[in-house]
Every structure is written in structure tokens, then in C-alpha cells.
Design an enzyme around this catalytic site. Structure first.
Site: not given
Ligand SMILES: Cc1cc2nc3c(=O)[nH]c(=O)nc-3n(C[C@H](O)[C@H](O)[C@H](O)COP(=O)(O)OP(=O)(O)OC[C@H]3O[C@@H](n4cnc5c(N)ncnc54)[C@H](O)[C@@H]3O)c2cc1C
Length: 544
Positions: A22, A48, A51, A88, A356, A359, A464
């Protein structure tokens, strides 16, 4: 939900889909898939409570408007208000030529295409003027109106809402997740809070069921892994390895620090700032109520303590009592993002440093590709292969463009910057672009004009980064050919016509400078509209 369901249960179509995770990618996937599948598939999102989420993805690129928010039918005044969003107009790169201690420098990487004069991009006429005639005005101020508009902290929209310039958004990623969560649940998505602690595989190696800490079992036809860096399904259950980019990208750590801001007093900058530091670079993302910041650095060249000290010193007193968060990452992507009946989206699929702001683009672009290849229960491997090919191309293409910033920087003042010049193993695709630049001809000319941001998402996906993007970076760090484009020596007509184009850009800029409101004033008015809209909805609900 399921208003359009067709009653035949045995027709092989995907009926049940589970998203695990989530974070931003989980909730973007939930909303996007609900809408793209016509609210016709039972979608469950399991997250979760224990986490955490990354929640630092706060700067975006322009396609997010049309491909996500407009696609969902959510107007700006509704979602921007709730997500503390701002506009932006581009990225301001600081000190990529020399460190702040030596006076520093800056250039803008703006959105949109530069004009083309009789087939030659304005960038190459600018180079000709710059190199042959000593023309001093920089490319970003000569070829784009947005650079002075950024300096003046203006909005890309006039007060009546008319759009003047291409733009993307800054926002609080956690609030966007909350917004999309409400949006999806209101439209029938099932939301479950549970920790997934086990995965059952079938004889074919597909995921058969997920086991929750609650004791519940969850089954679906297709699983979307949005569990972030954990890669719970794609890696832990299915064993799919990562292709890492450590030989061409040196950074592997970030220290994130959010700093409150007083936007009424300071205004709101309409650009992301990316400042080069001793062992990496720092992002500054101004929202309506705070600035989201962080330092991306290489642990081979700096300790976590030193990195924190450097970033705190940069922000001065404002950072004194603010907590920081240290994050480890590996740049790279899954060898295959879709394996068996599991598609990984978001950080579980790939990660590149956010230089850039790509993500979240990776998230909705992968969902777009998934829709193009959407399978039946009995998955045709050709669909998986096509999706994987497209996602790998997307990530590798952005990787090349990011590496370009580092390998062309002339900085040599620290071991990190020297390593960027001497030790990177450049991908062949990037080497080719650098050779074309040295030969003085355009790289990847765009197919569309500056009036439209892109012809279609598909065409934009294939091409792109265009010549405009490449030239903004090259000119910004003075990575120029020895001689300008050879053709121009024979074409005074192009040089003459280009003078008219430069003049037009300046006139347009002057008019925008005079008439565009500040970003602060425009957002204050937009936010009021959003609040009025919310009150109107509440009073209708109360009346009902
Ligand atoms: C330092 C940094 C800077 C960034 N800056 C940018 C930016 O400026 N612009 C941009 O577009 N992107 C940026 N990103 C990328 C962006 O943050 C991510 O692409 C985006 O937030 C997606 O994260 P996610 O949902 O894949 O993972 P997460 O946010 O880590 O979410 C993972 C989810 O999985 C759940 N989960 C994990 N394990 C379990 C389990 N066993 N059971 C149930 N649930 C579980 C967690 O609870 C959580 O809800 C950045 C990333 C980083 C690291």
C-alpha cells in the site's frame, strides 16, 4: 462495482486480482487497474500495518497529469488541495560544473520541446551562435521561456486557469496514496490490512495463494507485487534476480530530510533543485507547506554520519531540530518484472536514483504496458515477454540519461566526481549518444512540436528523452562539440530564421513575466476552490 460483469464464469478471463503493498505504487496500481479494467475485475489490496512505506517520491514528470489524474477523471483542484501539491516547471541543476565553494553554477532542465528551424533544433543554432559568435546567453534562457519564469517563482497557469507552460507536480506521496485509497475503495476495491508471511506455489510454479499473519489465505488469478524493495512475491517467492547498475551508477544511499516552510513569506519555487554535493547530489522539492529534501550519495565515498552532516550544513538552521531518515538502495531492475502470474510494479520492479523524478512514471507507465498486454487466466507467454521487454527498455533508457549527468560533469574536486569521470562503465547506448554530440548533430529529434507535450503516450514511451532533454544537460555542463553542426556553415537562411524564433521566445517570456501570477497566489486561489468544492460535497452529503 462490477456493473459491467458478464455472467459466464468459465470463459477464462481474469476475475480476481490481488495487489500486495500500500505504498505509492500499490495505490496507483489499485486506482489505475480498477479504471482500466472497467471496474469489472475483483481487485483486493493487502497492505501491512507494520512494514513502512518509502513515501519520498515527491517530484514527477508532466505525463502524470494526463496518464494518471486525467485518466481517473480527478481535477487538479480536488487532488492537489488534498495532497499539498505544487507545480513544477523543470529541474534546476546546481553546482554540476563546480562546487559551491568555488562559486557554483546552475542551469535548468525544462519541460517541452525546443522549436525546430527548417529541420534543425534551436539548440544547434544556439551552439553555433555560442561557439562561433561568442553568444553569451545560456541555452536554457535562450531556447525556453520557463527558465526566467522559474527564477521569478511564477505559476504555469494564468489566474483564469489558462495553461501557459508545460508542467508536472510536486506533492506529498503519502497523501497521494491516501487520496487514491479513498478513490479506489469508494469504487469497490477491497482493502485488507494483513502481513503476508507465506506464498503457496502450484506445480507449475505459479502463485496459488498468499498466507497472512492473521491466518487468512488469499487467492487470485493475477498477483501484483507492490511490496517495495522487499520484492516479497517476485523475489522471495519466485526467485527472480535483479540486474544491477552499480558499474555505471555509484550512489547507493539516501538521507531524507523534510523541512517545514512558510510559503506565504517565502513563496513556492516552481522547480525541483538538484545540487551536486561531495559524493552525490541533493534534492529539494517545495510543496505548499514544506520542502521534501534528501541527499543521494555513494557509501563507497562517504559515511552515513558525514553525509548527514553535509546535508544538515547545506540547509543550515532550518535543519537543526529535524529528524532524518537513512535509506539504502540498489540501482537496477528485475531481469523480468513479470514472472508466472506475478507482475512487479514500483520499487519491487526497479529503482533508479530520483535525479530526473522518474520513479512514479515507472509505476503508471508499467501499468499502461500491463494493460496493453493484459492476459487471460491462462497466460500467453508472449504477453509476459512483450511486457518485460517494454519495462526493461524503459528502465535502461532512463538509466542511460541519468548516467549522462554524471559522466559529462567536469567536476574533479572529490574522489567521487573523479570516479564518475574515470571509472564508470558506460552502456553502449549512451556511448552512441555521446559520440553524436561530439560530432555536433542532434540526438533523437522529437516528432512533435512544443505545443503538445507528446503525440501519444506510446510514442513518448519509445522516444522518452529527446534532443531537447539531451541538449539541456549537455549545454548545462558545457559538454559541447569542438565544432557546431557542420550543415549550418552552409545555411545562413536557418541562422536568420532562428533569430526570429529567439526573438519570439523572448517576447513570449516578457508577456508571461508580466501576466502570470506567482505560484503562491495561483495555488492559494486553487486551494480555495478545492476547499469550496469539498464543502459543497459535504453539504450535499449532509443534505442527503
Ligand atoms: C530516496 C528516494 C527518493 C525518491 N524520490 C522520488 C521522486 O522524487 N519522484 C518519484 O517519482 N519517485 C521517487 N522515488 C521513488 C518512489 O518513492 C517510489 O517509486 C514509490 O514511492 C513507490 O514505492 P512502492 O510503493 O513501490 O514501495 P513502498 O513505499 O516501500 O511500499 C511498500 C508497501 O508494501 C507493503 N508490504 C511490504 N511487505 C509486506 C508484507 N509482507 N505484507 C503486506 N504488505 C507488505 C508495505 O507495508 C508498503 O505498504 C524515490 C525513492 C527513493 C528511495
Amino acid at each position: 462495482m462490477n456493473t459491467n460483469q458478464i455472467p459466464d464464469d468459465n470463459d477464462g478471463r481474469v476475475r480476481n486480482l490481488i495487489i500486495v503493498g500500500g505504498g505509492s505504487s500499490g495505490w496507483i496500481a489499485a486506482a489505475y487497474l480498477s479504471k482500466a479494467l472497467n471496474f469489472n475485475v475483483n481487485i483486493t489490496l493487502i497492505e501491512s500495518a507494520n512494514i513502512g512505506r518509502i513515501g519520498v517520491g515527491e517530484a514527477t514528470i508532466p505525463t502524470i497529469k494526463e496518464e494518471l489524474f486525467d485518466f481517473l477523471g480527478v481535477p487538479e483542484e480536488e487532488w492537489m488541495t488534498e495532497c499539498k501539491a505544487s507545480y513544477k516547471l523543470g529541474i534546476r541543476f546546481q553546482n554540476w560544473k563546480k562546487p559551491a565553494s568555488e562559486g557554483g553554477d546552475h542551469y535548468y532542465h525544462n519541460f517541452g520541446e525546443m522549436p525546430v528551424v527548417k529541420g534543425v533544433p534551436l539548440s544547434h543554432v544556439w551552439m553555433y551562435k555560442h561557439q562561433q559568435q561568442g553568444f553569451a546567453k545560456t541555452l536554457d534562457y535562450s531556447c525556453y521561456s520557463a527558465s526566467p519564469i522559474c527564477d521569478a517563482m511564477k505559476s504555469p497557469r494564468y489566474m483564469d486557469g489558462t495553461k501557459a507552460l508545460h508542467y508536472a507536480y510536486h506533492f506529498d506521496a503519502l497523501l497521494v496514496s491516501e487520496f487514491l485509497k479513498k478513490w479506489s475503495i469508494a469504487r469497490g476495491l477491497t482493502h485488507i490490512t494483513d502481513d503476508i508471511i507465506g506464498t503457496d506455489l502450484s506445480e507449475t510454479g505459479d502463485i496459488q495463494a498468499l498466507r497472512g499473519a492473521s491466518g487468512r489465505k488469499y487467492e487470485a488469478d493475477l498477483y501484483i507485487d507492490c511490496t517495495g524493495f522487499a520484492g516479497l512475491l517476485i523475489e522471495k517467492a519466485l526467485g527472480e534476480p535483479k540486474v544491477t547498475f552499480h558499474d555505471c551508477l555509484l550512489t547507493d544511499r539516501a538521507v531524507a530530510i523534510n523541512i517545514p516552510s512558510d510559503s506565504a513569506a517565502e513563496g513556492i519555487r516552481p522547480f525541483t533543485t538538484a545540487s551536486a554535493f561531495s559524493s552525490g547530489w541533493t534534492w529539494e522539492i517545495p510543496l505548499n507547506n514544506r520542502s521534501g529534501n534528501g541527499y543521494v550519495y555513494s557509501s563507497a565515498f562517504q559515511t552515513a554520519e558525514d553525509a548527514e552532516r553535509e546535508v544538515r550544513a547545506w540547509f543550515g538552521k532550518k535543519a537543526d531540530k529535524v529528524d532524518v531518515r537513512h535509506i539504502k538502495f540498489i540501482s537496477g531492475r528485475r531481469r523480468r518484472s513479470w514472472v508466472k502470474n506475478c507482475v512487479s510494479i514500483g520499487l519491487s520492479s526497479s529503482f533508479l536514483e530520483p535525479l530526473e523524478s522518474t520513479g512514479l512514471y515507472f509505476v503508471y507507465a508499467a501499468l499502461y504496458q500491463l494493460m496493453a498486454c493484459f492476459p487471460n487466466k491462462d497466460i500467453d507467454p508472449a504477453l509476459r515477454n512483450k511486457f518485460n521487454e517494454r519495462v526493461s527498455y524503459m528502465v535502461d533508457d532512463v538509466r542511460d540519461f541519468i548516467v549522462l549527468h554524471f559522466c559529462t560533469s567536469p567536476r574533479t574536486d572529490t574522489p567521487y566526481w573523479r570516479a564518475n569521470q574515470n571509472e564508470l562503465k558506460l552502456p553502449d547506448t549512451l556511448k552512441e549518444a555521446l559520440e553524436l554530440q561530439k560530432a555536433g548533430i542532434p540526438i533523437r529529434k522529437s516528432y512533435h512540436s512544443n505545443n503538445s507535450l507528446y503525440d501519444s503516450f506510446e510514442a513518448g514511451f519509445d522516444r522518452f528523452w529527446t534532443n531537447s532533454n539531451f541538449q539541456s544537460i549537455f549545454a548545462g555542463v558545457n559538454y559541447l562539440p569542438k565544432q557546431p553542426m557542420p550543415l549550418l556553415r552552409h545555411r545562413p537562411d536557418i541562422l536568420l530564421e532562428a533569430e526570429r524564433v529567439f526573438d519570439d521566445i523572448q517576447k513570449k517570456t516578457d508577456q508571461m513575466m508580466a501576466q502570470l501570477p506567482s505560484q503562491y497566489d495561483y495555488l492559494a486561489s486553487l486551494y480555495t476552490k478545492g476547499k469550496t468544492g469539498e464543502q459543497a460535497v459535504r453539504s450535499v452529503q449532509q443534505a442527503g
